[in-house]
Design a protein around this motif. Structure first.
Motif, PDB file in Angstrom:
ATOM      1  N   SER A 208     -51.362 -98.450 -29.380  1.00 41.60           N
ATOM      2  CA  SER A 208     -52.016 -97.141 -28.664  1.00 41.60           C
ATOM      3  C   SER A 208     -52.503 -96.193 -29.669  1.00 41.60           C
ATOM      4  O   SER A 208     -52.888 -95.012 -29.414  1.00 41.60           O
ATOM      5  N   ASP A 209     -52.551 -96.615 -30.702  1.00 42.48           N
ATOM      6  CA  ASP A 209     -52.964 -95.641 -31.945  1.00 42.48           C
ATOM      7  C   ASP A 209     -54.431 -95.810 -32.421  1.00 42.48           C
ATOM      8  O   ASP A 209     -54.897 -95.098 -33.308  1.00 42.48           O
ATOM      9  N   GLY A 210     -55.125 -96.741 -31.659  1.00 45.88           N
ATOM     10  CA  GLY A 210     -56.578 -97.015 -32.210  1.00 45.88           C
ATOM     11  C   GLY A 210     -57.426 -95.819 -31.709  1.00 45.88           C
ATOM     12  O   GLY A 210     -57.122 -95.007 -30.829  1.00 45.88           O
ATOM     13  N   SER A 211     -58.688 -95.859 -32.496  1.00 49.14           N
ATOM     14  CA  SER A 211     -59.564 -95.000 -32.117  1.00 49.14           C
ATOM     15  C   SER A 211     -61.059 -95.820 -32.306  1.00 49.14           C
ATOM     16  O   SER A 211     -61.084 -96.693 -33.059  1.00 49.14           O
ATOM     17  N   VAL A 212     -62.158 -95.057 -31.454  1.00 49.32           N
ATOM     18  CA  VAL A 212     -63.369 -95.760 -31.638  1.00 49.32           C
ATOM     19  C   VAL A 212     -64.303 -94.824 -31.851  1.00 49.32           C
ATOM     20  O   VAL A 212     -64.352 -93.701 -31.542  1.00 49.32           O
ATOM     21  N   ALA A 213     -65.259 -95.141 -33.044  1.00 50.81           N
ATOM     22  CA  ALA A 213     -66.333 -94.130 -33.158  1.00 50.81           C
ATOM     23  C   ALA A 213     -67.608 -94.635 -32.425  1.00 50.81           C
ATOM     24  O   ALA A 213     -67.915 -95.839 -32.708  1.00 50.81           O
ATOM     25  N   LEU A 214     -68.263 -93.961 -31.586  1.00 51.15           N
ATOM     26  CA  LEU A 214     -69.458 -94.409 -31.005  1.00 51.15           C
ATOM     27  C   LEU A 214     -70.606 -93.373 -31.124  1.00 51.15           C
ATOM     28  O   LEU A 214     -70.362 -92.123 -31.561  1.00 51.15           O
ATOM     29  N   ARG A 215     -71.775 -94.114 -31.306  1.00 47.85           N
ATOM     30  CA  ARG A 215     -72.994 -93.160 -31.931  1.00 47.85           C
ATOM     31  C   ARG A 215     -74.144 -94.068 -31.077  1.00 47.85           C
ATOM     32  O   ARG A 215     -74.394 -95.160 -30.883  1.00 47.85           O
TER      33      ARG A 215
END
Length: 163
Positions: free
Chosen positions: A82-89
């Motif tokens: 539950s600690d993930g992050s995603v960078a979207l461009r």
């Protein structure tokens, strides 16, 4: 005037990076690696893309491809976390939307992209392995897919031919 939020993903690998005359402001979003985060980010992207530049069909294609990619990150790269992050461009270029997705989750199986081959019609869709129908759709609707794993970080880039 363009305002960019979040980390800058590497867009050069997707091509036509110098096409400033056709580019609109890039969309940069850092989202939590959760299904709620994906829903929020999709809404943000669709609002920022606007409804005047793309047809309803093109907007649907963009939303479907991004949903498949981002949900795959949450479901597989961050499975059980539950600690993930995603960078979207997302950035407009002369040959369509160029997209970069980065995360710190688990790597792709076998270190590369799934084949995207469609399973036999008799196969139970719920038991399909990773690389099933979602990757088939991504493969049909997006181009120039590239995946890299560098320093524990996944980087997926692709292009959607719209605009």
């Amino acid at each position: 005037r363009c305002r960019s939020r979040g980390r800058r993903a590497d867009m050069a690998a997707i091509g036509d990076a110098g096409a400033a005359s056709e580019q609109s402001c890039p969309i940069s979003i850092d989202l939590p690696g959760t299904f709620d985060g994906v829903r929020w980010a999709l809404g943000q992207v669709m609002v920022q893309l606007g409804s005047d530049r793309y047809s309803v069909e093109e907007r649907g294609t963009v939303e479907l491809v991004l949903a498949e990619v981002l949900n795959n990150v949450v479901e597989h790269a961050y499975a059980g976390r539950s600690d993930g992050s995603v960078a979207l461009r997302v950035e407009q270029g002369t040959s369509g939307l160029r997209v970069a997705v980065e995360d710190d989750g688990e790597p792709m199986p076998d270190g590369g992209l799934p084949s995207g081959a469609l399973a036999a019609p008799s196969e139970d869709l719920l038991s399909m392995p990773e690389g099933g129908y979602g990757w088939f759709l991504i493969g049909q609707l997006a181009r120039d897919h590239q995946y890299r794993r560098v320093a524990g970080r996944n980087s997926l880039t692709f292009r959607i031919s719209v605009g």
